[in-house]
Scaffold this active site. Structure first.
Site, PDB file in Angstrom:
ATOM      1  N   GLU A 149       8.434 -26.008  13.209  1.00  0.00           N
ATOM      2  CA  GLU A 149       9.323 -26.510  12.161  1.00  0.00           C
ATOM      3  C   GLU A 149       9.257 -25.590  10.943  1.00  0.00           C
ATOM      4  OE1 GLU A 149      11.649 -28.997  12.107  1.00  0.00           O
ATOM      5  OE2 GLU A 149      11.979 -27.953  10.227  1.00  0.00           O
ATOM      6  N   CYS A 261       0.517 -25.750   4.109  1.00  0.00           N
ATOM      7  CA  CYS A 261       0.845 -24.796   5.178  1.00  0.00           C
ATOM      8  C   CYS A 261       0.274 -23.393   4.961  1.00  0.00           C
ATOM      9  CB  CYS A 261       2.352 -24.732   5.356  1.00  0.00           C
ATOM     10  SG  CYS A 261       3.005 -26.276   6.005  1.00  0.00           S
TER      11      CYS A 261
HETATM   12  N1  LIG Z   1       4.543 -30.068   5.473  1.00  0.00           N
HETATM   13  C1  LIG Z   1       5.327 -29.029   5.700  1.00  0.00           C
HETATM   14  O1  LIG Z   1       6.035 -28.543   4.835  1.00  0.00           O
HETATM   15  C2  LIG Z   1       5.367 -28.410   7.078  1.00  0.00           C
HETATM   16  C3  LIG Z   1       6.409 -27.535   7.403  1.00  0.00           C
HETATM   17  C4  LIG Z   1       6.444 -26.978   8.665  1.00  0.00           C
HETATM   18  C5  LIG Z   1       5.441 -27.267   9.581  1.00  0.00           C
HETATM   19  N2  LIG Z   1       4.432 -28.094   9.231  1.00  0.00           N
HETATM   20  C6  LIG Z   1       3.413 -28.403  10.237  1.00  0.00           C
HETATM   21  O2  LIG Z   1       3.695 -29.677  10.797  1.00  0.00           O
HETATM   22  C7  LIG Z   1       2.487 -30.380  11.080  1.00  0.00           C
HETATM   23  C8  LIG Z   1       2.474 -31.701  10.342  1.00  0.00           C
HETATM   24  O3  LIG Z   1       2.485 -31.433   8.961  1.00  0.00           O
HETATM   25  P1  LIG Z   1       2.716 -32.595   7.887  1.00  0.00           P
HETATM   26  O4  LIG Z   1       2.766 -31.945   6.567  1.00  0.00           O
HETATM   27  O5  LIG Z   1       3.844 -33.448   8.324  1.00  0.00           O
HETATM   28  O6  LIG Z   1       1.341 -33.397   8.057  1.00  0.00           O
HETATM   29  P2  LIG Z   1       0.957 -34.804   7.467  1.00  0.00           P
HETATM   30  O7  LIG Z   1      -0.489 -34.767   7.250  1.00  0.00           O
HETATM   31  O8  LIG Z   1       1.855 -35.167   6.339  1.00  0.00           O
HETATM   32  O9  LIG Z   1       1.294 -35.809   8.653  1.00  0.00           O
HETATM   33  C9  LIG Z   1       0.609 -35.843   9.861  1.00  0.00           C
HETATM   34  C10 LIG Z   1       0.664 -37.272  10.395  1.00  0.00           C
HETATM   35  O10 LIG Z   1       0.123 -37.309  11.701  1.00  0.00           O
HETATM   36  C11 LIG Z   1      -0.571 -38.537  11.859  1.00  0.00           C
HETATM   37  N3  LIG Z   1      -1.494 -38.441  12.986  1.00  0.00           N
HETATM   38  C12 LIG Z   1      -2.668 -37.773  13.051  1.00  0.00           C
HETATM   39  N4  LIG Z   1      -3.215 -37.924  14.276  1.00  0.00           N
HETATM   40  C13 LIG Z   1      -2.363 -38.671  15.006  1.00  0.00           C
HETATM   41  C14 LIG Z   1      -2.362 -39.147  16.345  1.00  0.00           C
HETATM   42  N5  LIG Z   1      -3.363 -38.845  17.177  1.00  0.00           N
HETATM   43  N6  LIG Z   1      -1.321 -39.877  16.757  1.00  0.00           N
HETATM   44  C15 LIG Z   1      -0.311 -40.175  15.919  1.00  0.00           C
HETATM   45  N7  LIG Z   1      -0.250 -39.756  14.637  1.00  0.00           N
HETATM   46  C16 LIG Z   1      -1.267 -39.012  14.189  1.00  0.00           C
HETATM   47  C17 LIG Z   1      -1.240 -38.731  10.511  1.00  0.00           C
HETATM   48  O11 LIG Z   1      -1.611 -40.065  10.311  1.00  0.00           O
HETATM   49  C18 LIG Z   1      -0.139 -38.262   9.567  1.00  0.00           C
HETATM   50  O12 LIG Z   1       0.696 -39.334   9.176  1.00  0.00           O
HETATM   51  C19 LIG Z   1       1.361 -29.426  10.688  1.00  0.00           C
HETATM   52  O13 LIG Z   1       0.969 -28.692  11.811  1.00  0.00           O
HETATM   53  C20 LIG Z   1       2.016 -28.512   9.683  1.00  0.00           C
HETATM   54  O14 LIG Z   1       1.409 -27.250   9.631  1.00  0.00           O
HETATM   55  C21 LIG Z   1       4.377 -28.691   8.014  1.00  0.00           C
END
Ligand SMILES: NC(=O)c1ccc[n+]([C@@H]2O[C@H](COP(=O)([O-])OP(=O)(O)OC[C@H]3O[C@@H](n4cnc5c(N)ncnc54)[C@H](O)[C@@H]3O)[C@@H](O)[C@H]2O)c1
Length: 451
Positions: A149, A261
């Protein structure tokens, strides 16, 4: 199409709501019962412009549901998106425990063909590992894809609905076709879908984030040099960015990059490179420069108050039992706590490094942020005073530091600031304000990389 999105953080929620908006049926699931309860009550646990409305609309229309039941969400879905967190482990590698836990559940739940697509940022080779974990649990057919993403917090809904690229990395032709079909409505005006193998897809995400972080660190390093040379980095930035081969974006000097990130993705790619015996020197330098840059504002403030001509701290600060340190008795105000504007995300925010440096030097810290104060309060409790109003945070302060350039901080009422501050010192971490204007108004003014 019926989809499951596992993980309802910044990525999972935006993706779930975005897919629903284009007519798909989405089950968004998370292990956090508190988050799911909030979402079921119609509250959105994060701040992201436009997201609340998008979620409300799609819930109302019956296309978006929230639950903690991962199993039934997976059972009903054609495509399962993994969007859980992949934070840094202590050794700098990406902690993939949540990704693997989800893969295991998928394996146990699989009935008939499904596509398992990873949106989380994961190191090269993770798709292979996910395939192996699922295979060890099931005989049913499935396809694994890497679908990193690229949304930006603060503009995430827009980025998701109008992506500049969609990367689909898979060795499974059927999975590629299912995902291409799903994403077609998002990229109608031009062909922005990049089909590739999973390893290239996984590396593409790290390449993008490391390149962006490197541009920032390059400019931050140059800003330090510009200051020593008496050059103005803002003029240099504009002149450099005017070259179409370079372009103007991501050249803004500042207090260092943060967020959930860049820091962790640099660490994870460096770890991967080390594992393969390759020294990724440019990324290493970007990381090192950033670590230094995050202390720059704190150092400038310390130097300012240690410098000749600055008034001695009030007597009560030196009283027995009072706070000690070079900034004891000084009150420093901070505007902006999130790692960038338009988000409440404070993960790795340079504001946190600054707060730590100021508290360690004995300062009293008062802060304001339009969205991020609850998160900072949860870390620092009463050690940082929060103010509901941006001017309230500056009342009686010896210095104001602009850390995050939210719109409301761009053209404040400087005369009012001058009136309410104890000593009129401004530290502009984003080069938002005009040095001549502020010095004309009687402020001591410092920014990044400007004489
Ligand atoms: N935040 C950004 O801007 C962004 C952009 C691109 C990619 N990413 C990537 O996307 C991924 C998620 O990032 P985010 O910022 O959304 O993270 P986040 O911490 O906001 O959300 C992650 C969610 O996953 C849940 N979770 C954890 N373990 C779980 C499980 N076993 N089953 C179900 N849910 C579970 C957590 O409770 C949390 O709500 C990361 O790898 C990040 O690097 C993030």
């Amino acid at each position: 199409m019926q989809l499951a999105v596992i993980g309802t953080g910044y990525v999972g929620l935006v993706a779930g709501a975005g897919f629903a908006e284009f007519g798909n049926d989405i089950a968004c699931v998370d292990v956090s019962e508190a988050k799911i309860e909030m979402l079921k009550r119609g509250q959105v646990p994060i701040y992201e412009p436009g997201l609340e409305e998008l979620i409300a609309k799609n819930v109302r229309d019956g296309r978006l549901q929230f639950s903690t039941d991962v199993g039934s969400a997976i059972r009903g879905a054609e495509v399962v998106f993994i969007a859980v967190g992949t934070p840094s482990a202590e050794d700098g590698s990406a902690d993939l425990s949540a990704v693997y836990a989800v893969a295991e559940t998928i394996g146990k739940t699989l009935e008939g063909y499904k596509v398992v697509a990873t949106k989380s940022t994961v190191p090269v080779g993770t798709a292979d590992r996910i395939r192996a974990i699922i295979s060890s649990q099931t005989e049913h057919p499935f396809g694994v894809a890497s679908n990193p993403e690229f949304l930006k917090e603060g503009d995430a809904v827009n980025d998701f609905m109008k992506p500049d690229r969609v990367i689909i990395g898979s060795d499974d032709a059927r999975a590629k076709e299912v995902l291409r079909h799903l994403y077609n409505p998002f990229v109608r005006t031009s062909d922005r879908i990049h089909l590739m193998d999973p390893r290239s897809a996984e590396l593409s995400k790290y390449a993008a984030n490391c390149m962006l972080a490197t541009r920032i660190s390059f400019m931050n390093d140059l800003a330090v040099l510009a200051e020593k040379l008496g050059a103005d980095i803002e003029l240099v930035r504009k002149a450099t960015g005017a070259d179409p081969r370079i372009g103007p974006k991501f050249l803004f000097p500042g207090p260092g990059f943060g967020g959930s990130c860049f820091p962790k993705d640099l660490s994870a790619l460096l770890y991967t490179a080390r594992e393969r015996g390759h020294e990724l020197s440019i990324v290493e330098a970007a990381q090192r420069i950033n670590a230094r840059q995050k202390h720059l504002l704190g150092e400038k403030i310390l130097a300012h108050f240690a410098g000749a001509g600055s008034a001695a701290p009030p007597v009560e600060a030196q009283a027995e039992g009072g706070t000690r340190g070079p900034l004891a008795g000084r009150t420093i105000a901070i505007w902006g706590l999130s790692f960038k504007p338009r988000t409440d995300d404070i993960r790795e925010s340079p504001a946190l490094t600054l707060i730590d440096d100021l508290l360690a030097a004995g300062a009293t810290v008062q802060a304001h942020d339009p969205q991020a104060m609850p998160g900072v309060r949860a870390i620092y409790g009463g050690r940082v005073m929060m103010s509901d109003g941006m001017y309230g945070a500056v009342e009686g302060a010896d210095a104001l530091v602009l850390v995050t350039e939210w719109h409301e901080y761009r053209r404040p009422d400087f005369k009012r600031l001058h009136r309410i501050m104890n000593t009129p010192a401004l530290f502009d971490g984003r080069n938002m304000w005009e040095p001549d204007e502020l010095r004309g108004l009687g402020f001591s003014y410092q920014s990044i990389g400007r004489p």
